[in-house]
Motif scaffolding. Structure first.
Motif, PDB file in Angstrom:
ATOM      1  N   GLU A  62       0.823  -1.212   0.000  1.00  0.00           N
ATOM      2  CA  GLU A  62       0.000   0.000   0.000  1.00  0.00           C
ATOM      3  C   GLU A  62       0.859   1.265   0.000  1.00  0.00           C
ATOM      4  N   PHE A  63       2.020   1.207   0.659  1.00  0.00           N
ATOM      5  CA  PHE A  63       2.924   2.361   0.648  1.00  0.00           C
ATOM      6  C   PHE A  63       3.367   2.675  -0.780  1.00  0.00           C
ATOM      7  N   HIS A  64       3.784   1.658  -1.499  1.00  0.00           N
ATOM      8  CA  HIS A  64       4.253   1.875  -2.866  1.00  0.00           C
ATOM      9  C   HIS A  64       3.119   2.339  -3.785  1.00  0.00           C
ATOM     10  N   THR A  65       1.923   1.805  -3.582  1.00  0.00           N
ATOM     11  CA  THR A  65       0.767   2.252  -4.365  1.00  0.00           C
ATOM     12  C   THR A  65       0.466   3.724  -4.081  1.00  0.00           C
ATOM     13  N   ALA A  66       0.467   4.098  -2.816  1.00  0.00           N
ATOM     14  CA  ALA A  66       0.194   5.492  -2.442  1.00  0.00           C
ATOM     15  C   ALA A  66       1.276   6.417  -2.996  1.00  0.00           C
ATOM     16  N   TRP A  67       2.509   5.963  -2.945  1.00  0.00           N
ATOM     17  CA  TRP A  67       3.620   6.771  -3.474  1.00  0.00           C
ATOM     18  C   TRP A  67       3.441   7.021  -4.971  1.00  0.00           C
ATOM     19  N   ALA A 103      -0.497  12.088  -9.385  1.00  0.00           N
ATOM     20  CA  ALA A 103      -1.462  13.167  -9.162  1.00  0.00           C
ATOM     21  C   ALA A 103      -0.798  14.474  -8.737  1.00  0.00           C
ATOM     22  N   ASP A 104       0.506  14.416  -8.475  1.00  0.00           N
ATOM     23  CA  ASP A 104       1.221  15.575  -7.947  1.00  0.00           C
ATOM     24  C   ASP A 104       0.488  16.122  -6.716  1.00  0.00           C
ATOM     25  N   SER A 105       0.207  15.190  -5.797  1.00  0.00           N
ATOM     26  CA  SER A 105      -0.590  15.511  -4.619  1.00  0.00           C
ATOM     27  C   SER A 105      -0.069  14.723  -3.416  1.00  0.00           C
ATOM     28  N   THR A 106      -0.209  15.300  -2.252  1.00  0.00           N
ATOM     29  CA  THR A 106       0.170  14.593  -1.022  1.00  0.00           C
ATOM     30  C   THR A 106      -0.994  13.800  -0.428  1.00  0.00           C
ATOM     31  N   VAL A 107      -2.172  13.951  -1.003  1.00  0.00           N
ATOM     32  CA  VAL A 107      -3.363  13.291  -0.456  1.00  0.00           C
ATOM     33  C   VAL A 107      -3.205  11.768  -0.378  1.00  0.00           C
ATOM     34  N   PRO A 108      -2.721  11.084  -1.411  1.00  0.00           N
ATOM     35  CA  PRO A 108      -2.593   9.628  -1.287  1.00  0.00           C
ATOM     36  C   PRO A 108      -1.682   9.200  -0.126  1.00  0.00           C
TER      37      PRO A 108
END
Length: 104
Positions: A27-32, A38-43
């Motif tokens: 999940e960490f790698h997916t969120a990264w 998305a150029d976003s910190t939300v994930p």
């Protein structure tokens, strides 16, 4: 409760349930990847919050055991009422864990 950082949560997950560390890494790698795309910190914030709640739930053995028991009740319930009652209690456990995380 560890800080909501990737390294602190990784260490807590590894200590609490080594088998869950595999899901944490995946999940960490997916969120990264999602954050980069998305150029976003939300994930990443969502990932950190989700795992902080998981740590909050699992760092108390009685609470973790109750969660597992309730999940079994929901999965094996023969009536809608039994499933709903257990689901309500699961929600209460999640709310308590979330409150613990957001209080920091």
């Amino acid at each position: 409760m560890p800080p909501q950082s990737e390294s602190a949560l990784r260490a807590a997950v590894q200590r609490l349930a080594p088998a869950a560390a595999i899901a944490f890494e995946r999940e960490f790698h997916t969120a990264w990847e999602q954050a980069l795309q998305a150029d976003s910190t939300v994930p990443m914030r969502t990932f950190l919050h989700r795992w902080a709640v998981w740590v909050s739930l699992h760092r108390h053995p009685a609470r973790a055991a109750r969660l597992r028991a309730l999940e079994r009740v929901v999965g094996e319930a023969v009536t809608r009422e039994a499933a709903r009652a257990a689901a309500v209690e699961v929600g209460e456990l999640l709310a308590a864990a979330t409150a613990e995380v957001t209080a920091r």
